[in-house]
Each structure stands twice: as structure tokens, then as C-alpha cells.
Design a protein around this motif. Structure first.
Motif, mmCIF file in Angstrom:
data_model
loop_
_atom_site.group_PDB
_atom_site.id
_atom_site.type_symbol
_atom_site.label_atom_id
_atom_site.label_comp_id
_atom_site.label_asym_id
_atom_site.label_seq_id
_atom_site.Cartn_x
_atom_site.Cartn_y
_atom_site.Cartn_z
ATOM 1 N N UNK A 186 0.853 -1.192 0.000
ATOM 2 C CA UNK A 186 0.000 0.000 0.000
ATOM 3 C C UNK A 186 0.885 1.237 0.000
ATOM 4 N N UNK A 187 0.520 2.213 -0.819
ATOM 5 C CA UNK A 187 1.214 3.514 -0.819
ATOM 6 C C UNK A 187 0.171 4.623 -0.720
ATOM 7 N N UNK A 188 0.478 5.635 0.064
ATOM 8 C CA UNK A 188 -0.454 6.753 0.160
ATOM 9 C C UNK A 188 0.048 7.810 1.114
ATOM 10 N N UNK A 189 -0.685 8.902 1.126
ATOM 11 C CA UNK A 189 -0.344 9.981 2.046
ATOM 12 C C UNK A 189 -0.945 9.632 3.405
ATOM 13 N N UNK A 190 -0.100 9.571 4.438
ATOM 14 C CA UNK A 190 -0.579 9.090 5.740
ATOM 15 C C UNK A 190 -1.734 9.919 6.298
ATOM 16 N N UNK A 191 -2.677 9.220 6.886
ATOM 17 C CA UNK A 191 -3.790 9.855 7.617
ATOM 18 C C UNK A 191 -3.532 9.620 9.098
ATOM 19 N N UNK A 192 -3.543 10.657 9.882
ATOM 20 C CA UNK A 192 -3.329 10.494 11.324
ATOM 21 C C UNK A 192 -1.851 10.415 11.676
ATOM 22 N N UNK A 193 -1.614 10.070 12.935
ATOM 23 C CA UNK A 193 -0.229 10.068 13.446
ATOM 24 C C UNK A 193 0.553 8.861 12.934
ATOM 25 N N UNK A 194 1.850 9.075 12.799
ATOM 26 C CA UNK A 194 2.742 7.959 12.435
ATOM 27 C C UNK A 194 2.940 7.109 13.690
ATOM 28 N N UNK A 195 2.713 5.794 13.594
ATOM 29 C CA UNK A 195 2.858 4.958 14.800
ATOM 30 C C UNK A 195 4.302 4.905 15.298
ATOM 31 N N UNK A 196 4.448 4.571 16.567
ATOM 32 C CA UNK A 196 5.808 4.390 17.085
ATOM 33 C C UNK A 196 6.316 3.019 16.622
ATOM 34 N N UNK A 197 7.622 2.878 16.593
ATOM 35 C CA UNK A 197 8.216 1.639 16.077
ATOM 36 C C UNK A 197 7.948 0.473 17.011
ATOM 37 N N UNK A 198 7.437 -0.642 16.473
ATOM 38 C CA UNK A 198 7.385 -1.847 17.304
ATOM 39 C C UNK A 198 8.805 -2.207 17.752
ATOM 40 N N UNK A 199 8.903 -2.782 18.935
ATOM 41 C CA UNK A 199 10.227 -3.060 19.520
ATOM 42 C C UNK A 199 11.052 -3.986 18.628
ATOM 43 N N UNK A 200 12.329 -3.728 18.570
ATOM 44 C CA UNK A 200 13.268 -4.584 17.831
ATOM 45 C C UNK A 200 14.126 -5.360 18.817
ATOM 46 N N UNK A 201 14.524 -6.557 18.422
ATOM 47 C CA UNK A 201 15.345 -7.417 19.272
ATOM 48 C C UNK A 201 16.795 -7.325 18.818
ATOM 49 N N UNK A 202 17.565 -6.481 19.512
ATOM 50 C CA UNK A 202 18.952 -6.224 19.106
ATOM 51 C C UNK A 202 19.837 -7.455 19.248
ATOM 52 N N UNK A 203 19.389 -8.453 20.026
ATOM 53 C CA UNK A 203 20.239 -9.626 20.260
ATOM 54 C C UNK A 203 20.307 -10.537 19.031
ATOM 55 N N UNK A 204 19.517 -10.243 18.011
ATOM 56 C CA UNK A 204 19.508 -11.112 16.827
ATOM 57 C C UNK A 204 20.670 -10.843 15.875
ATOM 58 N N UNK A 205 21.418 -9.784 16.147
ATOM 59 C CA UNK A 205 22.542 -9.452 15.251
ATOM 60 C C UNK A 205 23.730 -9.019 16.089
ATOM 61 N N UNK A 206 24.846 -9.673 15.886
ATOM 62 C CA UNK A 206 26.023 -9.298 16.673
ATOM 63 C C UNK A 206 27.308 -9.768 15.988
ATOM 64 N N UNK A 207 28.398 -9.180 16.414
ATOM 65 C CA UNK A 207 29.735 -9.573 15.951
ATOM 66 C C UNK A 207 30.098 -10.949 16.485
ATOM 67 N N UNK A 208 30.816 -11.696 15.701
ATOM 68 C CA UNK A 208 31.406 -12.956 16.204
ATOM 69 C C UNK A 208 32.918 -12.736 16.208
ATOM 70 N N UNK A 209 33.553 -12.924 17.364
ATOM 71 C CA UNK A 209 35.016 -12.700 17.461
ATOM 72 C C UNK A 209 35.768 -13.954 17.069
#
Ligand SMILES: Cc1cc2nc3c(=O)[nH]c(=O)nc-3n(C[C@H](O)[C@H](O)[C@H](O)COP(=O)(O)O)c2cc1C
Length: 211
Positions: A188-211
Motif C-alpha cells: 500500500x502507498x499513500x499519504x498518511x492519515x493520522x499520526x505515524x505509529x511508534x516503532x514496534x520493539x526490535x530485538x537487538x540480540x539477533x545481530x552481533x559480531x562474532x570474534x
């Protein structure tokens, strides 16, 4: 003497312009980076839109950004079909409502595409090396480009089974997808109606450096 003075002034001006330019270029680089990060971090799935479709001129830019996405071996294994025809949007919506009458319970419901009046359908070959992955990259390019232009978007996997149902065959046929292609998603593409929602939480533990 006067000529020499003029030359010296010109030389100083030239040097100071070079200085300014390199500073200016650094600033430009920084703001370009800021703009990209800002677009990525603030884009949200928009689930309500103003009634007007996105201008075709703007959609042309969005599509162009889509097809500049990377693809394995530059195969560009996608087919994109943009629809802003009201009879198409309303026709598919009527089919969806017949299948799921509860959709009408939402008083704000206008159509099955989250009320957007412009929808891009993205398809890829049923059998391909990395078609689905490449289509994902194309889709995100389109959504980010749109967001940077003030246009909201939402990936809609939910419209695929509706589009693939027997009743929707005339609409699927209208997309004229190449032989052997499957529909991946509607966006879907369009000009937003109403407020932009806040970001659903992201799980930062899913991406990391391997030493
Ligand atoms: C492949 C795909 C299918 C999706 N299908 C739907 C959908 O059918 N309906 C919907 O409201 N959102 C759909 N979404 C949007 C996700 O729910 C959304 O991206 C996720 O919750 C993260 O929120 P954000 O996009 O605002 O960051 C889909 C996203 C993707 C990538």
C-alpha cells in the motif's frame, strides 16, 4: 600594480573558495548520511491513508528507486504492477469482504489495502535463484524512497491469498504477470492519515559480531 593586486585578490578568493568547498562537501556528506539514517529509522508501516492516490509522477520515482535495488547476478527477477484504478481496489475489496465480513466492523474501513488508493503488487519467479530475496530488496527500496518523499507504505502479505482466490482471478489476470511468476506481496502507498505509529520493539540480540 593594480593588475597584480587584482590577481592576488582573485587568488586569495580562489583558495578560500576551495577551503569552503571542502568544508561544504563534508557538511553535505554528513547531511546525506543523516537523511538516509533518518528515513530508515522513521519509516513505519502506515495503516491508514488519505483518499487520494499517490501522484503517478511520484510513483514513477518510487518505482525507479525500487528497480535500482541490488539483485543476484543483476537478474532483476521481479515484476511490479502499480494499481490506482478505483474499480480494481474496490473490486478486490468486495471479494475480501465477502470472504471476511467482519472487515466491515471497522467503521474506518474503506478498502482491503489499509485504505490506500495506490497499491504496488510485487511478483517473482516461482523457481529462481534468489527471486524472493531480490523482491524484498526492491520492496524496501520503494518503501524507503516513498517515505523520504512523505509517502507512507505498508507491505501487505494478507492480500496475496485474496488475490489468489478464484473470485479474484479477473483482477490477478489484469496484473499480466509473466508466466511462472507468483505474487509475493502487495504494498500500500499513500499519504498518511493520522499520526505515524511508534516503532514496534526490535530485538537487538539477533545481530552481533562474532570474534
Ligand atoms: C512480507 C511482509 C508482509 C506483511 N504483511 C502485513 C499485512 O498483511 N498487514 C499489515 O498490517 N502489515 C503487514 N506487514 C507489516 C509488518 O507488520 C511491519 O513491518 C512490522 O510490524 C514492523 O513495523 P514497521 O514496519 O512499522 O517497522 C508485513 C510486512 C512484511 C515485511
Amino acid at each position: 600594480m593594480k593588475r597584480l593586486f587584482k590577481s592576488v585578490v582573485a587568488l586569495i578568493a580562489a583558495f578560500s573558495t576551495v577551503g569552503c568547498c571542502s568544508e561544504g562537501c563534508a557538511d553535505a556528506q554528513l547531511s546525506k548520511e543523516d537523511a538516509v539514517l533518518e528515513t530508515i529509522m522513521t519509516r513505519r508501516s502506515i495503516r491508514d491513508y488519505k483518499a487520494e492516490p499517490v501522484s503517478r509522477e511520484q510513483m514513477a520515482k518510487v518505482i525507479e528507486c525500487g528497480i535500482y535495488a541490488p539483485s543476484a547476478l543483476n537478474l532483476q527477477p521481479w515484476a511490479v504492477r502499480v494499481v490506482d484504478a478505483p474499480d480494481f481496489i474496490d473490486g478486490v475489496t468486495a471479494i475480501a469482504v465477502a470472504q471476511q465480513p467482519e472487515l466491515k466492523d471497522d467503521p474506518t474501513f474503506r478498502n482491503i489495502f489499509r485504505n490506500a488508493s495506490t497499491v504496488a503488487f510485487v511478483a517473482c519467479p516461482e523457481v529462481s535463484y534468489s527471486g524472493e530475496y531480490d523482491c524484498g530488496l526492491l520492496s524496501e527500496n520503494m518503501m524507503l524512497a516513498a517515505w523520504s518523499m512523505g509517502i507512507g507504505s505498508c507491505c501487505l502479505g494478507s492480500v496475496v491469498p485474496i488475490m489468489m482466490s478464484d473470485e479474484a482471478k479477473p483482477y490477478l489476470d489484469r496484473l499480466q504477470l509473466p508466466e511462472g511468476y507468483k505474487l509475493m506481496v502487495g504494498i500500500a502507498f499513500g499519504y498518511p492519515e493520522g499520526d505515524v505509529p511508534t516503532a514496534p520493539e526490535r530485538d537487538a540480540s539477533k545481530a552481533y559480531y562474532v570474534e
